[in-house]
Design an enzyme around this catalytic site. Structure first.
Site, PDB file in Angstrom:
ATOM      1  CG  HIS A 140      -2.020   0.772   1.324  1.00 47.33           C
ATOM      2  ND1 HIS A 140      -2.298   1.911   0.526  1.00 47.33           N
ATOM      3  CD2 HIS A 140      -3.072   1.097   2.161  1.00 47.33           C
ATOM      4  CE1 HIS A 140      -3.457   2.327   0.320  1.00 47.33           C
ATOM      5  NE2 HIS A 140      -3.798   1.780   1.847  1.00 47.33           N
ATOM      6  CG  HIS A 199      -4.019   0.215  -8.431  1.00 45.58           C
ATOM      7  ND1 HIS A 199      -5.284   0.044  -7.900  1.00 45.58           N
ATOM      8  CD2 HIS A 199      -3.422   1.078  -6.998  1.00 45.58           C
ATOM      9  CE1 HIS A 199      -5.691   1.043  -6.837  1.00 45.58           C
ATOM     10  NE2 HIS A 199      -4.375   1.315  -6.669  1.00 45.58           N
ATOM     11  CG  ASP A 235       2.642   4.771  -4.081  1.00 38.43           C
ATOM     12  OD1 ASP A 235       2.695   5.821  -3.214  1.00 38.43           O
ATOM     13  OD2 ASP A 235       2.388   3.529  -3.712  1.00 38.43           O
TER      14      ASP A 235
HETATM   15  N1  CMC Z   1       5.500  -7.105 -10.387  1.00 41.30           N
HETATM   16  C1  CMC Z   1       5.742  -8.428 -10.729  1.00 41.30           C
HETATM   17  N2  CMC Z   1       4.614  -9.059 -10.614  1.00 41.30           N
HETATM   18  C2  CMC Z   1       3.130  -8.228 -10.067  1.00 41.30           C
HETATM   19  C3  CMC Z   1       3.453  -7.228  -9.445  1.00 41.30           C
HETATM   20  C4  CMC Z   1       4.560  -6.181  -9.588  1.00 41.30           C
HETATM   21  N3  CMC Z   1       4.535  -4.881  -8.993  1.00 41.30           N
HETATM   22  N4  CMC Z   1       2.046  -7.161  -9.170  1.00 41.30           N
HETATM   23  C5  CMC Z   1       2.056  -7.729  -9.456  1.00 41.30           C
HETATM   24  N5  CMC Z   1       2.332  -9.059 -10.064  1.00 41.30           N
HETATM   25  C6  CMC Z   1       1.801  -9.686 -10.820  1.00 41.30           C
HETATM   26  C7  CMC Z   1       1.425 -11.393  -8.995  1.00 41.30           C
HETATM   27  O1  CMC Z   1       2.539 -11.940  -8.948  1.00 41.30           O
HETATM   28  C8  CMC Z   1       0.241 -11.809  -9.422  1.00 41.30           C
HETATM   29  O2  CMC Z   1       0.753 -12.908 -10.904  1.00 41.30           O
HETATM   30  P1  CMC Z   1       0.075 -14.587 -10.911  1.00 41.30           P
HETATM   31  O3  CMC Z   1      -1.702 -13.864 -11.537  1.00 41.30           O
HETATM   32  O4  CMC Z   1       0.998 -14.712 -11.551  1.00 41.30           O
HETATM   33  O5  CMC Z   1      -0.063 -14.861  -9.383  1.00 41.30           O
HETATM   34  C9  CMC Z   1      -0.734 -10.697 -10.376  1.00 41.30           C
HETATM   35  O6  CMC Z   1       0.042 -10.102 -11.377  1.00 41.30           O
HETATM   36  C10 CMC Z   1      -2.109 -10.658 -10.170  1.00 41.30           C
HETATM   37  O7  CMC Z   1      -0.601 -10.088  -8.531  1.00 41.30           O
HETATM   38  P2  CMC Z   1      -2.070  -9.564  -6.650  1.00 41.30           P
HETATM   39  O8  CMC Z   1      -0.764  -9.894  -6.375  1.00 41.30           O
HETATM   40  O9  CMC Z   1      -3.177 -10.913  -7.535  1.00 41.30           O
HETATM   41  O10 CMC Z   1      -2.560  -8.094  -7.784  1.00 41.30           O
HETATM   42  P3  CMC Z   1      -3.674  -7.821  -6.802  1.00 41.30           P
HETATM   43  O11 CMC Z   1      -4.585  -6.282  -7.192  1.00 41.30           O
HETATM   44  O12 CMC Z   1      -3.512  -8.377  -5.352  1.00 41.30           O
HETATM   45  O13 CMC Z   1      -1.929  -6.330  -5.968  1.00 41.30           O
HETATM   46  C11 CMC Z   1      -0.995  -4.418  -5.943  1.00 41.30           C
HETATM   47  C12 CMC Z   1      -2.031  -5.422  -6.440  1.00 41.30           C
HETATM   48  C13 CMC Z   1      -0.663  -3.393  -5.846  1.00 41.30           C
HETATM   49  C14 CMC Z   1      -0.410  -4.734  -3.993  1.00 41.30           C
HETATM   50  C15 CMC Z   1       0.555  -5.489  -6.721  1.00 41.30           C
HETATM   51  O14 CMC Z   1       0.488  -5.141  -8.347  1.00 41.30           O
HETATM   52  C16 CMC Z   1       1.906  -5.153  -6.168  1.00 41.30           C
HETATM   53  O15 CMC Z   1       2.476  -5.882  -4.926  1.00 41.30           O
HETATM   54  N6  CMC Z   1       2.328  -3.916  -6.133  1.00 41.30           N
HETATM   55  C17 CMC Z   1       3.275  -3.291  -5.834  1.00 41.30           C
HETATM   56  C18 CMC Z   1       3.688  -2.696  -4.719  1.00 41.30           C
HETATM   57  C19 CMC Z   1       3.204  -1.189  -4.865  1.00 41.30           C
HETATM   58  O16 CMC Z   1       3.431  -0.889  -6.234  1.00 41.30           O
HETATM   59  N7  CMC Z   1       2.039  -0.850  -4.519  1.00 41.30           N
HETATM   60  C20 CMC Z   1       1.443   0.523  -4.443  1.00 41.30           C
HETATM   61  C21 CMC Z   1       0.065   0.178  -5.194  1.00 41.30           C
HETATM   62  S1  CMC Z   1      -1.046   1.654  -5.452  1.00 41.30           S
HETATM   63  C22 CMC Z   1      -1.204   2.672  -4.020  1.00 41.30           C
HETATM   64  C23 CMC Z   1      -1.346   2.343  -2.976  1.00 41.30           C
HETATM   65  O17 CMC Z   1      -2.826   1.845  -3.370  1.00 41.30           O
HETATM   66  O18 CMC Z   1      -0.406   2.422  -1.636  1.00 41.30           O
END
Ligand code: CMC
Length: 388
Positions: free
Chosen positions: A228, A269, A327
């Site tokens: 987050h 996201h 971010d």
């Molecule tokens: N790098 C590599 N792979 C990723 C990433 C990433 N940053 N984000 C998602 N994936 C992959 C993940 O491994 C998964 O792959 P698979 O389907 O093969 O298992 C797929 O994409 C979907 O990911 P998820 O974790 O199920 O998606 P989510 O909606 O639960 O998570 C997220 C969203 C923002 C937590 C995630 O994209 C992430 O961890 N990003 C990096 C951290 C980040 O930048 N966070 C800031 C978010 S915006 C500001 C805020 O809201 O605070």
């Protein structure tokens, strides 16, 4: 078991009705009370956006003046909270101190809070929005071992924050209009984002009827995590670790390798599957600030730009619809302004305070129930305690 809808991570569960913020993740649309974020970021300012989020309409000039005066009037922090901040080890993470400082406001104001009374709730909003910059600056000053600087009513909201952060007793920092505007824009871009993890935490916590400052302290705890708000700090650490443009390919390969446990920070996201409209404005602001400071050739910016380009062309990131989020560029701007990396998430919290309050206020202003999810039980069936 089987009676309840199972939705881990709340992928498809609406937890409330809300008229504050609208997001269309497929189209990259973010509206506050109907106004596009791109227009608010460029044409509005943080306190006007706060008024809009709180009241549903933009203020008239007289309403804006009155609102600004109330925020300034409530910007000083009670000495008991200043002492709590001073009691922390200097090397404590600023988010840990901020959680405790905002929770401490619950103690300071508990006797005066009546969540059923609109005037009392408004006063809570003024106190929260007024004191967040003061508290954030105090957290920074404490980590540096410097004296706290009192709020200055003659300054704008962002200038005041920068003054309390970088000023020293009797000496104001040299803050240009571009830097103050960039800081204000960072606050606007973080002001609200509907039912994200921290806002949902504030609503769930507040649904028990608890003190609003206590509920918001819970939201700050949630924001801290790297998935987050903590991502802005993690992005900068990642860019510094990459170090040179030549190392980017290896970093991208690591992010694609599921066994590495590493993700490209600032990418992806839950809701935006096209682009994050906040990231577009942030990137433009980043270019402006770096140009003003003569840092266009900053190596971290070069790494960030190349990394973005490589990831956007990579089939893994394309197929999973992973784009730079808010971010990705905010950390580079804050670093250029001179804000240390550990303070980045504090600044996110400062901007988001109005969003947390607005959602809490919307909830407690109408009929609401305590939030109480159910579960799917996976443990042992009933069994008898053994005879001894
Ligand atoms: N790098 C590599 N792979 C990723 C990433 C990433 N940053 N984000 C998602 N994936 C992959 C993940 O491994 C998964 O792959 P698979 O389907 O093969 O298992 C797929 O994409 C979907 O990911 P998820 O974790 O199920 O998606 P989510 O909606 O639960 O998570 C997220 C969203 C923002 C937590 C995630 O994209 C992430 O961890 N990003 C990096 C951290 C980040 O930048 N966070 C800031 C978010 S915006 C500001 C805020 O809201 O605070």
């Amino acid at each position: 078991n089987g009676f309840f809808t199972f939705d881990p991570g709340f992928m498809s569960t609406a937890s409330c009705e809300s008229s504050i913020t609208f997001i269309d993740g497929d189209e990259g649309v973010l509206l506050h009370r109907g106004y596009p974020i791109e227009q608010l970021a460029v044409s509005s300012d943080y306190l006007e956006t706060c008024y809009l989020l709180l009241n549903g309409e933009l203020p008239t000039p007289a309403q804006k003046e009155e609102f600004t005066a109330e925020i300034k009037k409530h910007s000083a922090v009670d000495p008991s909270v200043a002492n709590i901040i001073k009691s922390f080890k200097r090397e404590s993470h600023p988010m840990a101190i901020l959680c405790s400082a905002v929770a401490a406001l619950a103690a300071v104001y508990n006797d005066e809070i009546d969540i059923t009374d609109e005037a009392s709730r408004k006063l809570t909003a003024y106190r929260l929005i007024g004191q967040m910059p003061t508290l954030s600056a105090m957290v920074y000053k404490h980590s540096k071992g410097e004296e706290f600087i009192a709020p200055d009513d003659s300054l704008s909201y962002a200038e005041n924050y920068l003054n309390m952060t970088f000023g020293t007793a009797g000496k104001a920092p040299n803050v240009s209009k571009t830097i103050a505007k960039a800081m204000d824009r960072i606050f606007v871009l973080h002001a609200d984002h509907e039912q994200n993890a921290s806002t949902s935490t504030v609503r769930l916590s507040g649904s028990s009827g608890t003190n609003p400052f206590a509920a918001i302290a819970a939201g700050i705890s949630t924001l801290w995590g790297p998935a987050h708000g903590g991502a802005n700090e993690a992005v900068l650490k990642m860019l510094e670790e990459i170090g040179t443009v030549e190392n980017i390919e290896a970093c991208v390969a690591r992010a694609k390798d599921k066994t590495s446990g590493f993700r490209l920070m600032g990418f992806g996201h839950r809701v935006y599957k096209n682009f994050d409209p906040r990231a577009k404005v942030m990137k433009q602001t980043c270019d402006e600030v770096l140009a003003e400071l003569g840092l266009e050739n900053d190596p971290l910016l070069a790494i960030a730009k190349r990394l973005e380009q490589i990831a956007l062309e990579d089939p893994y990131f394309i197929s999973k619809k992973l784009y730079p989020n808010v971010d990705f560029y905010s950390g580079i701007i804050m670093k250029a302004i001179g804000i240390p990396t550990e303070m980045f998430t504090v600044i996110f919290a400062l901007g988001r305070a109005v969003g947390w309050y607005s959602h809490w206020n919307e909830m407690v202003s109408g009929p609401y129930k305590i939030g109480r999810p159910r579960q799917q039980y996976t443990g042992s069936p009933k069994r008898d305690y053994p005879n001894k």
